[in-house]
Design a protein around this motif. Structure first.
Motif, PDB file in Angstrom:
ATOM      1  N   GLN A  15       5.871  -7.051  -7.123  1.00 41.71           N
ATOM      2  CA  GLN A  15       5.790  -7.324  -5.688  1.00 41.71           C
ATOM      3  C   GLN A  15       6.304  -6.188  -4.810  1.00 41.71           C
ATOM      4  O   GLN A  15       5.636  -5.798  -3.838  1.00 41.71           O
ATOM      5  CB  GLN A  15       6.545  -8.632  -5.376  1.00 41.71           C
ATOM      6  CG  GLN A  15       6.323  -9.169  -3.970  1.00 41.71           C
ATOM      7  CD  GLN A  15       7.173  -8.481  -2.921  1.00 41.71           C
ATOM      8  OE1 GLN A  15       8.297  -8.048  -3.237  1.00 41.71           O
ATOM      9  NE2 GLN A  15       6.660  -8.349  -1.705  1.00 41.71           N
ATOM     10  N   PRO A  16       7.480  -5.581  -5.107  1.00 41.72           N
ATOM     11  CA  PRO A  16       7.943  -4.475  -4.258  1.00 41.72           C
ATOM     12  C   PRO A  16       6.980  -3.293  -4.266  1.00 41.72           C
ATOM     13  O   PRO A  16       6.792  -2.631  -3.237  1.00 41.72           O
ATOM     14  CB  PRO A  16       9.296  -4.088  -4.874  1.00 41.72           C
ATOM     15  CG  PRO A  16       9.731  -5.284  -5.639  1.00 41.72           C
ATOM     16  CD  PRO A  16       8.473  -5.903  -6.146  1.00 41.72           C
ATOM     17  N   TYR A  17       6.364  -3.038  -5.411  1.00 44.88           N
ATOM     18  CA  TYR A  17       5.414  -1.928  -5.517  1.00 44.88           C
ATOM     19  C   TYR A  17       4.150  -2.222  -4.720  1.00 44.88           C
ATOM     20  O   TYR A  17       3.610  -1.350  -4.028  1.00 44.88           O
ATOM     21  CB  TYR A  17       5.082  -1.666  -6.991  1.00 44.88           C
ATOM     22  CG  TYR A  17       6.268  -1.292  -7.826  1.00 44.88           C
ATOM     23  CD1 TYR A  17       6.650   0.037  -7.978  1.00 44.88           C
ATOM     24  CD2 TYR A  17       7.028  -2.262  -8.480  1.00 44.88           C
ATOM     25  CE1 TYR A  17       7.752   0.391  -8.757  1.00 44.88           C
ATOM     26  CE2 TYR A  17       8.130  -1.922  -9.250  1.00 44.88           C
ATOM     27  CZ  TYR A  17       8.484  -0.594  -9.389  1.00 44.88           C
ATOM     28  OH  TYR A  17       9.572  -0.258 -10.148  1.00 44.88           O
ATOM     29  N   GLY A  27      -0.330  -0.821  -6.069  1.00 48.48           N
ATOM     30  CA  GLY A  27       1.009  -1.154  -6.555  1.00 48.48           C
ATOM     31  C   GLY A  27       1.174  -0.840  -8.023  1.00 48.48           C
ATOM     32  O   GLY A  27       2.229  -0.354  -8.458  1.00 48.48           O
ATOM     33  N   ILE A  28       0.136  -1.088  -8.804  1.00 48.98           N
ATOM     34  CA  ILE A  28       0.180  -0.765 -10.236  1.00 48.98           C
ATOM     35  C   ILE A  28       0.251   0.744 -10.438  1.00 48.98           C
ATOM     36  O   ILE A  28       0.984   1.234 -11.301  1.00 48.98           O
ATOM     37  CB  ILE A  28      -1.032  -1.379 -10.964  1.00 48.98           C
ATOM     38  CG1 ILE A  28      -0.874  -2.899 -11.031  1.00 48.98           C
ATOM     39  CG2 ILE A  28      -1.172  -0.789 -12.371  1.00 48.98           C
ATOM     40  CD1 ILE A  28      -2.075  -3.630 -11.584  1.00 48.98           C
ATOM     41  N   ARG A  29      -0.497   1.491  -9.628  1.00 50.25           N
ATOM     42  CA  ARG A  29      -0.426   2.957  -9.730  1.00 50.25           C
ATOM     43  C   ARG A  29       0.983   3.450  -9.388  1.00 50.25           C
ATOM     44  O   ARG A  29       1.518   4.354 -10.044  1.00 50.25           O
ATOM     45  CB  ARG A  29      -1.451   3.606  -8.796  1.00 50.25           C
ATOM     46  CG  ARG A  29      -2.885   3.465  -9.252  1.00 50.25           C
ATOM     47  CD  ARG A  29      -3.795   4.494  -8.579  1.00 50.25           C
ATOM     48  NE  ARG A  29      -3.770   4.373  -7.133  1.00 50.25           N
ATOM     49  CZ  ARG A  29      -4.592   3.592  -6.434  1.00 50.25           C
ATOM     50  NH1 ARG A  29      -5.503   2.867  -7.057  1.00 50.25           N
ATOM     51  NH2 ARG A  29      -4.520   3.555  -5.114  1.00 50.25           N
ATOM     52  N   LEU A  30       1.579   2.851  -8.366  1.00 55.90           N
ATOM     53  CA  LEU A  30       2.940   3.240  -7.985  1.00 55.90           C
ATOM     54  C   LEU A  30       3.928   2.862  -9.077  1.00 55.90           C
ATOM     55  O   LEU A  30       4.858   3.621  -9.377  1.00 55.90           O
ATOM     56  CB  LEU A  30       3.328   2.575  -6.667  1.00 55.90           C
ATOM     57  CG  LEU A  30       4.715   2.925  -6.107  1.00 55.90           C
ATOM     58  CD1 LEU A  30       4.837   4.436  -5.855  1.00 55.90           C
ATOM     59  CD2 LEU A  30       4.998   2.143  -4.830  1.00 55.90           C
ATOM     60  N   VAL A 184      12.631   3.574  -8.324  1.00 52.86           N
ATOM     61  CA  VAL A 184      13.213   4.794  -7.753  1.00 52.86           C
ATOM     62  C   VAL A 184      12.215   5.479  -6.825  1.00 52.86           C
ATOM     63  O   VAL A 184      12.480   6.576  -6.344  1.00 52.86           O
ATOM     64  CB  VAL A 184      13.665   5.781  -8.858  1.00 52.86           C
ATOM     65  CG1 VAL A 184      14.794   5.206  -9.684  1.00 52.86           C
ATOM     66  CG2 VAL A 184      12.489   6.188  -9.748  1.00 52.86           C
ATOM     67  N   TYR A 185      11.074   4.831  -6.553  1.00 49.71           N
ATOM     68  CA  TYR A 185      10.032   5.477  -5.758  1.00 49.71           C
ATOM     69  C   TYR A 185      10.469   5.759  -4.327  1.00 49.71           C
ATOM     70  O   TYR A 185       9.918   6.632  -3.668  1.00 49.71           O
ATOM     71  CB  TYR A 185       8.747   4.641  -5.754  1.00 49.71           C
ATOM     72  CG  TYR A 185       8.881   3.248  -5.173  1.00 49.71           C
ATOM     73  CD1 TYR A 185       8.873   3.028  -3.800  1.00 49.71           C
ATOM     74  CD2 TYR A 185       8.992   2.141  -6.010  1.00 49.71           C
ATOM     75  CE1 TYR A 185       8.988   1.755  -3.273  1.00 49.71           C
ATOM     76  CE2 TYR A 185       9.109   0.864  -5.497  1.00 49.71           C
ATOM     77  CZ  TYR A 185       9.106   0.678  -4.130  1.00 49.71           C
ATOM     78  OH  TYR A 185       9.228  -0.595  -3.609  1.00 49.71           O
ATOM     79  N   SER A 186      11.486   5.016  -3.848  1.00 46.73           N
ATOM     80  CA  SER A 186      11.965   5.273  -2.493  1.00 46.73           C
ATOM     81  C   SER A 186      13.048   6.345  -2.447  1.00 46.73           C
ATOM     82  O   SER A 186      13.505   6.731  -1.371  1.00 46.73           O
ATOM     83  CB  SER A 186      12.494   3.979  -1.854  1.00 46.73           C
ATOM     84  OG  SER A 186      13.557   3.440  -2.628  1.00 46.73           O
ATOM     85  N   LYS A 228      -0.479   8.454  -3.388  1.00 45.33           N
ATOM     86  CA  LYS A 228      -0.383   8.168  -1.965  1.00 45.33           C
ATOM     87  C   LYS A 228      -0.270   6.658  -1.804  1.00 45.33           C
ATOM     88  O   LYS A 228      -0.984   5.900  -2.442  1.00 45.33           O
ATOM     89  CB  LYS A 228      -1.610   8.673  -1.218  1.00 45.33           C
ATOM     90  CG  LYS A 228      -1.746  10.200  -1.253  1.00 45.33           C
ATOM     91  CD  LYS A 228      -2.922  10.646  -0.398  1.00 45.33           C
ATOM     92  CE  LYS A 228      -3.128  12.137  -0.480  1.00 45.33           C
ATOM     93  NZ  LYS A 228      -1.949  12.894  -0.015  1.00 45.33           N
ATOM     94  N   ILE A 229       0.653   6.230  -0.949  1.00 47.70           N
ATOM     95  CA  ILE A 229       0.854   4.793  -0.745  1.00 47.70           C
ATOM     96  C   ILE A 229       0.816   4.479   0.746  1.00 47.70           C
ATOM     97  O   ILE A 229       0.940   5.377   1.586  1.00 47.70           O
ATOM     98  CB  ILE A 229       2.188   4.325  -1.345  1.00 47.70           C
ATOM     99  CG1 ILE A 229       3.380   5.034  -0.672  1.00 47.70           C
ATOM    100  CG2 ILE A 229       2.232   4.525  -2.846  1.00 47.70           C
ATOM    101  CD1 ILE A 229       4.727   4.511  -1.139  1.00 47.70           C
ATOM    102  N   GLY A 230       0.649   3.196   1.014  1.00 48.70           N
ATOM    103  CA  GLY A 230       0.628   2.756   2.402  1.00 48.70           C
ATOM    104  C   GLY A 230      -0.764   2.826   2.984  1.00 48.70           C
ATOM    105  O   GLY A 230      -1.727   3.249   2.328  1.00 48.70           O
ATOM    106  N   PRO A 231      -0.905   2.399   4.239  1.00 47.16           N
ATOM    107  CA  PRO A 231      -2.223   2.373   4.866  1.00 47.16           C
ATOM    108  C   PRO A 231      -2.778   3.768   5.078  1.00 47.16           C
ATOM    109  O   PRO A 231      -2.038   4.729   5.182  1.00 47.16           O
ATOM    110  CB  PRO A 231      -1.950   1.652   6.196  1.00 47.16           C
ATOM    111  CG  PRO A 231      -0.474   1.781   6.436  1.00 47.16           C
ATOM    112  CD  PRO A 231       0.169   1.883   5.099  1.00 47.16           C
TER     113      PRO A 231
END
Length: 231
Positions: A15-17, A27-30, A184-186, A228-231
């Motif tokens: 969920q956080p991803y 999210g799975i890629r992240l 640790v992605y953040s 790349k993440i986010g919109p």
């Protein structure tokens, strides 16, 4: 495959991803990248922890020799150490003894395992990163730092405890996140890498150079592969 991973990795874990990346697929890629960069960080932190603990152990051994003429500081911990630190040493000794006993050949039925006294190296290896981090806490500024531990950082100028306490504290927190499989992605991974490199430079420039040619490229490659993440 996406649905399989959602099930096997657990929706709550992903969920956080998913929230950070914007979609289940992203999210799975992240998540996959988090695993990869955590592996690179773990390898690098392995080096940091071993080099740091050996350097501090060496200086505490020198202080033991200066104060008492010999023996091990682990057998008669310095009075400056907190009760928690003393307890950590006792627990490390027990774990070292158990590890030695486990590696012995199984005894004959009814026989007893020979109890071997662990060496200094055995005990030091069982002391956690947290133990060494707290040896570099400000409470020891006018005692263990001044008397011994500052000499573990010959390239630190001026020899101010705060210059190593901060990076070691951050690396200890990072190590715990990696060890407990947390996100640790953040994190600012580039800053984490710089903290490691800087700390090794204070300890030993030649080791820093070796780290820079072996572990840093792996970290940089992991950073560069971030999706790349986010919109």
């Amino acid at each position: 495959m996406e649905q399989v991973l959602q099930q096997r990795l657990a929706p709550a874990r992903l969920q956080p991803y998913t929230a950070a990346a914007g979609s289940p697929r992203a999210g799975i890629r992240l998540y996959q990248w988090n695993v990869e960069v955590s592996g690179a960080l773990y390898e690098a932190l392995h080096v940091i922890e071993v080099v740091l603990r050996n350097a501090l152990h060496e200086q505490l051994s020198q202080l033991q020799l200066k104060r008492h003429g010999g023996g091990s500081w682990l057998d008669s911990p310095f009075p400056e150490l907190t009760d928690r630190a003393r307890s950590d040493i006792d627990q490390a000794r027990r774990r070292a003894q158990e590890e030695i006993a486990r590696k012995q050949s199984p005894p004959v039925r009814g026989g007893a395992v020979q109890w071997i006294v662990p060496s200094e190296g055995d005990i030091v290896a069982q002391l956690s990163f947290g133990f060494w981090r707290y040896l570099l806490a400000s409470r020891y500024t006018h005692t263990l730092w001044l008397d011994a531990l500052r000499h573990a950082f010959p390239e630190l100028t001026p020899q101010t405890l705060a210059y190593v306490e901060g990076p070691v504290k951050r690396l200890h927190l990072l190590r715990n996140r990696v060890a407990h499989l947390e996100p640790v992605y953040s994190n600012n991974i580039a800053l984490d890498m710089q903290n490691m490199t800087t700390l090794l430079g204070y300890l030993c420039p030649r080791t820093q150079a070796w780290f820079g040619s072996t572990r840093v490229p792996r970290l940089k490659a992991a950073i560069a592969s971030r999706p790349k993440i986010g919109p």
